[in-house]
Design a protein around this motif. Structure first.
Motif: not given
Length: 125
Positions: A37-39, A41-50, A87-92, A118-124
């Motif tokens: 899952f990922r979250q 800033p300012g967004k709801e938690r999103e399921g990514v894969s299972s 993608k930058p939108e994968d940042t969470a 949790g582990t931070q992923v930042t895509v610029s």
């Protein structure tokens, strides 16, 4: 005691790849799913894969289909999330979690318990 520990996050450029790992303990990947899952800033938690390793069943959010691949190494009790074409939108912050019930998988976080830190992923760009 059930534990899940994520690793592998980092700061990358758009188009790069990362592989996240979720080391699990005290439950069997054969019977319980592990979800990513990922979250952001300012967004709801999103399921990514299972993945339900005992059956091989996997699920992906539409936003990551074709780019992310989930896998499990039952011998190492570890679940991986290979992320390509970031993608930058994968940042969470990315979290892994254990399904609350046996043989249940999917992307609804309400069906998961025992979350990692949790582990931070930042895509610029």
């Amino acid at each position: 005691q059930v534990q899940l520990v994520e690793s592998g996050g980092g700061a990358v450029q758009a188009g790069d790849s990362l592989t996240l790992s979720c080391a699990t303990s005290e439950f069997s990947l054969d019977y319980y799913a592990v979800g990513w899952f990922r979250q952001a800033p300012g967004k709801e938690r999103e399921g990514v894969s299972s993945i339900m390793a005992g059956t091989g069943f996997t699920s992906y959010a539409d936003s990551v289909k074709g780019r992310f691949t989930i896998s499990a190494d039952r011998a190492k009790s570890t679940v991986y999330l290979q992320m390509n074409g970031l993608k930058p939108e994968d940042t969470a912050i990315y979290y892994c979690a254990k399904s609350a019930a046996e043989w249940e998988y999917g992307l609804d976080g309400r069906n998961f318990e025992y979350w990692g830190q949790g582990t931070q992923v930042t895509v610029s760009s």
